[in-house]
Write a protein that holds these residues in place. Structure first.
Motif, PDB file in Angstrom:
ATOM      1  N   ARG A   9      36.309  22.033  33.102  1.00 52.92           N
ATOM      2  CA  ARG A   9      35.348  22.804  32.313  1.00 52.92           C
ATOM      3  C   ARG A   9      34.544  23.726  33.229  1.00 52.92           C
ATOM      4  O   ARG A   9      34.280  24.884  32.892  1.00 52.92           O
ATOM      5  N   MET A  10      34.171  23.211  34.383  1.00 52.09           N
ATOM      6  CA  MET A  10      33.419  24.022  35.337  1.00 52.09           C
ATOM      7  C   MET A  10      34.224  25.241  35.773  1.00 52.09           C
ATOM      8  O   MET A  10      33.706  26.357  35.851  1.00 52.09           O
ATOM      9  N   GLY A  11      35.514  25.040  36.049  1.00 54.53           N
ATOM     10  CA  GLY A  11      36.368  26.145  36.454  1.00 54.53           C
ATOM     11  C   GLY A  11      36.499  27.201  35.372  1.00 54.53           C
ATOM     12  O   GLY A  11      36.441  28.398  35.647  1.00 54.53           O
ATOM     13  N   ILE A  12      36.652  26.747  34.125  1.00 58.06           N
ATOM     14  CA  ILE A  12      36.805  27.685  33.004  1.00 58.06           C
ATOM     15  C   ILE A  12      35.537  28.513  32.805  1.00 58.06           C
ATOM     16  O   ILE A  12      35.591  29.737  32.678  1.00 58.06           O
ATOM     17  N   PHE A  13      34.395  27.834  32.809  1.00 55.74           N
ATOM     18  CA  PHE A  13      33.141  28.554  32.597  1.00 55.74           C
ATOM     19  C   PHE A  13      32.786  29.434  33.792  1.00 55.74           C
ATOM     20  O   PHE A  13      32.167  30.494  33.624  1.00 55.74           O
ATOM     21  N   THR A  14      33.172  29.010  34.981  1.00 53.16           N
ATOM     22  CA  THR A  14      32.961  29.857  36.153  1.00 53.16           C
ATOM     23  C   THR A  14      33.786  31.131  36.031  1.00 53.16           C
ATOM     24  O   THR A  14      33.329  32.227  36.364  1.00 53.16           O
ATOM     25  N   ALA A  15      35.016  31.001  35.542  1.00 53.69           N
ATOM     26  CA  ALA A  15      35.875  32.176  35.329  1.00 53.69           C
ATOM     27  C   ALA A  15      35.230  33.138  34.335  1.00 53.69           C
ATOM     28  O   ALA A  15      35.237  34.361  34.537  1.00 53.69           O
ATOM     29  N   ILE A  16      34.661  32.595  33.257  1.00 53.81           N
ATOM     30  CA  ILE A  16      33.993  33.435  32.261  1.00 53.81           C
ATOM     31  C   ILE A  16      32.773  34.123  32.871  1.00 53.81           C
ATOM     32  O   ILE A  16      32.532  35.320  32.657  1.00 53.81           O
ATOM     33  N   ALA A  17      32.011  33.351  33.649  1.00 53.46           N
ATOM     34  CA  ALA A  17      30.816  33.909  34.285  1.00 53.46           C
ATOM     35  C   ALA A  17      31.177  35.039  35.240  1.00 53.46           C
ATOM     36  O   ALA A  17      30.535  36.097  35.261  1.00 53.46           O
ATOM     37  N   ILE A  18      32.215  34.821  36.039  1.00 57.31           N
ATOM     38  CA  ILE A  18      32.647  35.849  36.983  1.00 57.31           C
ATOM     39  C   ILE A  18      33.131  37.087  36.241  1.00 57.31           C
ATOM     40  O   ILE A  18      32.858  38.228  36.649  1.00 57.31           O
ATOM     41  N   ALA A  19      33.851  36.887  35.140  1.00 61.78           N
ATOM     42  CA  ALA A  19      34.323  38.025  34.349  1.00 61.78           C
ATOM     43  C   ALA A  19      33.153  38.875  33.865  1.00 61.78           C
ATOM     44  O   ALA A  19      33.202  40.108  33.906  1.00 61.78           O
ATOM     45  N   LEU A  20      32.071  38.217  33.428  1.00 61.65           N
ATOM     46  CA  LEU A  20      30.890  38.952  32.968  1.00 61.65           C
ATOM     47  C   LEU A  20      30.278  39.759  34.111  1.00 61.65           C
ATOM     48  O   LEU A  20      29.871  40.914  33.919  1.00 61.65           O
ATOM     49  N   HIS A  21      30.208  39.155  35.298  1.00 63.75           N
ATOM     50  CA  HIS A  21      29.664  39.858  36.460  1.00 63.75           C
ATOM     51  C   HIS A  21      30.574  41.022  36.879  1.00 63.75           C
ATOM     52  O   HIS A  21      30.086  42.050  37.359  1.00 63.75           O
ATOM     53  N   ASN A  22      31.871  40.849  36.727  1.00 63.06           N
ATOM     54  CA  ASN A  22      32.815  41.837  37.237  1.00 63.06           C
ATOM     55  C   ASN A  22      32.911  43.101  36.395  1.00 63.06           C
ATOM     56  O   ASN A  22      33.404  44.119  36.871  1.00 63.06           O
ATOM     57  N   PHE A  23      32.470  43.042  35.138  1.00 67.60           N
ATOM     58  CA  PHE A  23      32.497  44.244  34.309  1.00 67.60           C
ATOM     59  C   PHE A  23      31.711  45.389  34.945  1.00 67.60           C
ATOM     60  O   PHE A  23      32.268  46.486  35.157  1.00 67.60           O
ATOM     61  N   PRO A  24      30.414  45.205  35.248  1.00 65.44           N
ATOM     62  CA  PRO A  24      29.674  46.315  35.870  1.00 65.44           C
ATOM     63  C   PRO A  24      30.160  46.640  37.277  1.00 65.44           C
ATOM     64  O   PRO A  24      30.111  47.808  37.691  1.00 65.44           O
ATOM     65  N   GLU A  25      30.655  45.641  38.017  1.00 60.47           N
ATOM     66  CA  GLU A  25      31.174  45.918  39.357  1.00 60.47           C
ATOM     67  C   GLU A  25      32.403  46.825  39.280  1.00 60.47           C
ATOM     68  O   GLU A  25      32.563  47.746  40.086  1.00 60.47           O
ATOM     69  N   GLY A  26      33.274  46.560  38.311  1.00 61.59           N
ATOM     70  CA  GLY A  26      34.463  47.393  38.137  1.00 61.59           C
ATOM     71  C   GLY A  26      34.102  48.823  37.780  1.00 61.59           C
ATOM     72  O   GLY A  26      34.689  49.777  38.305  1.00 61.59           O
ATOM     73  N   PHE A  27      33.135  48.974  36.900  1.00 60.61           N
ATOM     74  CA  PHE A  27      32.702  50.319  36.510  1.00 60.61           C
ATOM     75  C   PHE A  27      32.088  51.054  37.697  1.00 60.61           C
ATOM     76  O   PHE A  27      32.343  52.252  37.903  1.00 60.61           O
ATOM     77  N   ALA A  28      31.287  50.345  38.506  1.00 56.30           N
ATOM     78  CA  ALA A  28      30.665  50.960  39.678  1.00 56.30           C
ATOM     79  C   ALA A  28      31.716  51.446  40.667  1.00 56.30           C
ATOM     80  O   ALA A  28      31.630  52.561  41.197  1.00 56.30           O
ATOM     81  N   THR A  29      32.731  50.618  40.913  1.00 52.78           N
ATOM     82  CA  THR A  29      33.801  51.003  41.831  1.00 52.78           C
ATOM     83  C   THR A  29      34.562  52.208  41.305  1.00 52.78           C
ATOM     84  O   THR A  29      34.843  53.167  42.050  1.00 52.78           O
ATOM     85  N   PHE A  30      34.887  52.207  40.028  1.00 51.49           N
ATOM     86  CA  PHE A  30      35.682  53.272  39.411  1.00 51.49           C
ATOM     87  C   PHE A  30      34.957  54.610  39.450  1.00 51.49           C
ATOM     88  O   PHE A  30      35.520  55.633  39.874  1.00 51.49           O
ATOM     89  N   ILE A  31      33.698  54.636  39.019  1.00 53.64           N
ATOM     90  CA  ILE A  31      32.933  55.880  38.981  1.00 53.64           C
ATOM     91  C   ILE A  31      32.700  56.419  40.386  1.00 53.64           C
ATOM     92  O   ILE A  31      32.775  57.634  40.633  1.00 53.64           O
ATOM     93  N   SER A  32      32.427  55.525  41.338  1.00 55.22           N
ATOM     94  CA  SER A  32      32.212  55.944  42.728  1.00 55.22           C
ATOM     95  C   SER A  32      33.473  56.577  43.295  1.00 55.22           C
ATOM     96  O   SER A  32      33.415  57.593  44.002  1.00 55.22           O
ATOM     97  N   ALA A  33      34.636  56.007  42.988  1.00 54.52           N
ATOM     98  CA  ALA A  33      35.904  56.555  43.477  1.00 54.52           C
ATOM     99  C   ALA A  33      36.214  57.891  42.821  1.00 54.52           C
ATOM    100  O   ALA A  33      36.785  58.784  43.458  1.00 54.52           O
ATOM    101  N   LEU A  34      35.869  58.044  41.554  1.00 55.93           N
ATOM    102  CA  LEU A  34      36.074  59.323  40.879  1.00 55.93           C
ATOM    103  C   LEU A  34      35.260  60.426  41.543  1.00 55.93           C
ATOM    104  O   LEU A  34      35.722  61.566  41.678  1.00 55.93           O
ATOM    105  N   ASP A  35      34.052  60.088  41.955  1.00 55.24           N
ATOM    106  CA  ASP A  35      33.173  61.094  42.549  1.00 55.24           C
ATOM    107  C   ASP A  35      33.541  61.387  43.994  1.00 55.24           C
ATOM    108  O   ASP A  35      33.507  62.538  44.431  1.00 55.24           O
ATOM    109  N   ASN A  36      33.884  60.343  44.751  1.00 52.65           N
ATOM    110  CA  ASN A  36      34.171  60.503  46.175  1.00 52.65           C
ATOM    111  C   ASN A  36      35.124  59.389  46.592  1.00 52.65           C
ATOM    112  O   ASN A  36      34.739  58.223  46.634  1.00 52.65           O
ATOM    113  N   MET A  37      36.361  59.742  46.907  1.00 54.34           N
ATOM    114  CA  MET A  37      37.376  58.727  47.197  1.00 54.34           C
ATOM    115  C   MET A  37      37.040  57.908  48.438  1.00 54.34           C
ATOM    116  O   MET A  37      37.301  56.703  48.486  1.00 54.34           O
ATOM    117  N   THR A  38      36.428  58.545  49.455  1.00 56.45           N
ATOM    118  CA  THR A  38      36.041  57.808  50.658  1.00 56.45           C
ATOM    119  C   THR A  38      35.034  56.719  50.320  1.00 56.45           C
ATOM    120  O   THR A  38      35.156  55.566  50.750  1.00 56.45           O
TER     121      THR A  38
END
Length: 278
Positions: A132-161
């Motif tokens: 149960r801990m592993g499953i809920f940790t996966a869900i928690a990480i997924a929630l955290h990773n949404f904004p991280e993914g968007f930040a990485t994507f937009i930053s790369a669109l603006d400046n690949m370096t």
């Protein structure tokens, strides 16, 4: 409205996918019984923090203020950039607080040390709770990773370096997250495939977050939207660095390994930004 071509979108998306898939690498480490020499991981996490802190203050926050300045003038523009920056920190804090401490991946990165690997009966007795801990940790990480993914994507669109640097930093950050998901599931079930898929799924939230964020913002992308987006992204990354990366770096190593990685990350990020302008 700012338009992007597929030749710009695809590399940015692939960088975000690369960062997300690092959770799968963390799962593989879990199958090896966990890394015993964690100093390298500590340096890597410190390095990630150095990259993200430096690029947030020197590059991304400045872009936010510049975008606002074009529309509202210098004083108001810089002020609105700072407001967006602190909104990003506040959003990260709200998401973090919404997740209970016992399943929050950033409050339980030492999950491996909480399990007595020599006490087989204890492990068997707590298999259900571990799973149960592993499953809920996966869900928690997924929630955290949404904004991280968007930040990485937009930053790369603006400046690949900048995008490459951020994607690398996020990838290093995601390795212990994947380990935090896979360890309890693997010890609860003995099923490597299941543990691996949970870790992989939590990481795939990053490219999904990038796509959803882009589809929402692309039609209205302009100076105002860019100003808000870059300010919020800078805030998110600074929060991640101070609340997650640096404490984890000290957990896996010590003060010296953490500051060494931090400084090296800042140096390499500063040099790469200068070389990009040549």
């Amino acid at each position: 409205m700012q338009s992007f071509t597929m030749t710009e979108i695809l590399p940015a998306f692939l960088l975000t996918l690369f960062a997300g898939l690092a959770t799968a690498f963390g799962a593989i480490i879990a199958f090896w019984g966990g890394s015993k020499n964690t100093k390298v991981l500590s340096i890597g996490l410190g390095f990630s923090a150095g990259v993200m802190i430096y690029v947030s203050f020197v590059e991304i926050l400045v872009k936010s203020q510049d975008a606002f300045t074009l529309k509202y003038g210098e004083i108001l523009g810089e002020s609105l950039g700072l407001v967006s920056f602190f909104i990003g920190i506040a959003l990260s804090f709200i998401i973090d607080q919404a997740i209970p401490d016992d399943i929050n991946p950033h409050h339980s990165l030492d999950v491996e040390n909480s399990i007595d690997h020599n006490d087989i009966q204890s492990i068997q007795k707590h298999r259900k709770s571990l799973s149960r801990m592993g499953i809920f940790t996966a869900i928690a990480i997924a929630l955290h990773n949404f904004p991280e993914g968007f930040a990485t994507f937009i930053s790369a669109l603006d400046n690949m370096t900048t995008g490459i640097a951020i994607a690398t930093a996020i990838a290093i950050h995601n390795i212990p997250e994947g380990l935090a998901v896979a360890l309890p599931v693997y010890h609860a079930t003995g099923n490597r495939k299941k543990a691996f898929l949970y870790a992989l799924g939590s990481g795939l939230a990053e490219p999904i977050g990038a796509i959803i964020g882009f589809l929402i913002l692309a039609p209205i992308m302009g100076d105002l939207t860019l100003g808000i987006t870059f300010g919020v992204i800078a805030g998110i990354m600074v929060y991640i660095s101070f609340d997650e990366l640096l404490p984890a770096a000290r957990l896996y190593g010590n003060d010296h390994t953490t500051i060494f990685g931090l400084v090296i990350g800042m140096i390499l990020m500063s040099v790469s930004l200068i070389l990009f302008k040549l």
